[in-house]
Enzyme design. Structure first.
Site, mmCIF file in Angstrom:
data_model
loop_
_atom_site.group_PDB
_atom_site.id
_atom_site.type_symbol
_atom_site.label_atom_id
_atom_site.label_comp_id
_atom_site.label_asym_id
_atom_site.label_seq_id
_atom_site.Cartn_x
_atom_site.Cartn_y
_atom_site.Cartn_z
ATOM 1 C CG HIS A 80 -1.843 -1.154 1.314
ATOM 2 N ND1 HIS A 80 -3.103 -1.141 0.756
ATOM 3 C CD2 HIS A 80 -1.692 -2.379 1.871
ATOM 4 C CE1 HIS A 80 -3.697 -2.309 0.983
ATOM 5 N NE2 HIS A 80 -2.858 -3.069 1.660
ATOM 6 C CB SER A 81 4.493 1.721 -0.596
ATOM 7 O OG SER A 81 5.410 2.788 -0.678
#
Length: 305
Positions: A80-81
């Site tokens: 989910h960076s």
């Protein structure tokens, strides 16, 4: 591949919709203790629809300082960076190959962020936890440099010396006097850049978004002189760890997004405002303080699709 001088000369023309300086807006919630202080929100989430928040500020000078022989960019992050998401988009705009080293295997269960990277032509490499833990190892970085010749490796979260100048520019944009500035803390560079940019009459308060008392402080101090002491990290509001949320935090974020003129998410900005509400109720700030809360963006991390 040809050399890439256009990475410097066309950095801004490739991304024409950057909104800088980002807005600084009054924040007047109906919260216990809110009338004792004055609050402003630095809306870095409004810089760009995709490269939002501190990600652009941390990447700006790293990209401008790339060697002309650069053939690709390599970096690290989770599924989910926000950092990988922003960097992947920038690389697409600059027609530069991007290798994303991703912690965990999401094959068949790709997150919205990973789907975006694939759409933008990024090369996604899933690695296990043990391999990912080597992301700071000289031997592992040398191995990556051999695998991707003439690549530039950008640390996780964009946290490197080049990031500090970009973060400092955010502080310079706050053109009104203030006493304290609040920001989420994960990889440490944002708080470090703020601390460097502040004079000693102002305080920087970091809100830890993950478990790591002592560890997070070490991430900050690797960038700044030990003599700087006008910053601190509050570790009470991580709600279980990185990307984890308590029922109270989830309820708070939902209510906030329905009532306030801008949105937050539970990974970064949500924890800062969650902390702010409780600190106000506890009268943790001096009466009359002017507080700037930095919204570092990252709303894409809360997407379901």
């Amino acid at each position: 591949m040809d050399q890439l001088p256009h990475l410097v000369t066309h950095l801004y023309s490739a991304i024409p919709s950057l909104r800088l300086p980002s807005p600084l807006i009054p924040f007047t919630p109906n919260w216990d203790g809110a009338t004792r202080v004055e609050m402003l929100v630095k809306r870095d989430d409004a810089i760009h629809p995709i490269i939002s928040g501190n990600k652009w500020r941390k990447l700006k000078y790293a990209l401008r300082n790339l060697p002309l022989c650069t053939q690709s960019i390599v970096s690290f992050g989770g599924g989910h960076s926000n950092h990988l998401h922003a960097l992947g988009f920038v690389c697409r705009q600059l027609s530069t190959p991007f290798h994303a080293i991703v912690r965990g295997n999401y094959l068949g269960n790709e997150t919205p962020m990973l789907k975006d990277l694939a759409l933008w032509g990024s090369h996604i490499h899933y690695v296990d936890k043990k391999t990912y833990q080597q992301r700071h190892s000289k031997d592992y970085l040398a191995q990556l440099a051999r695998t991707y010749p003439k690549s530039v490796i950008i640390p996780e979260g964009g946290s490197q010396a080049d990031a500090l100048k970009g973060i400092g520019e955010m502080v310079e944009e706050v053109a009104v006097p203030f006493d304290r500035i609040m920001v989420p803390v994960a990889s440490g560079a944002t708080l470090a850049g703020i601390a460097l940019a502040l004079d000693s009459t102002k305080q920087a308060l970091g809100i830890a978004v993950l478990k790591g008392e002592g560890y997070l402080e070490s991430l900050v101090t690797q960038f700044i002189p030990s003599s700087l002491n006008h910053w601190q990290i509050d570790h009470r509001f991580h709600c279980g760890g990185y990307a984890k949320q308590s029922a109270a935090l989830a309820t708070f974020c939902d209510a906030f997004n329905q009532q306030m003129p801008f949105c937050i998410e539970p990974v970064y900005s949500g924890k800062v405002f969650f902390a702010l509400k409780q600190l106000l109720a506890a009268k943790a700030f001096h009466e009359g303080e002017r507080i700037v809360i930095v919204h570092t963006g990252g709303l894409q991390g809360a997407r379901r699709a």
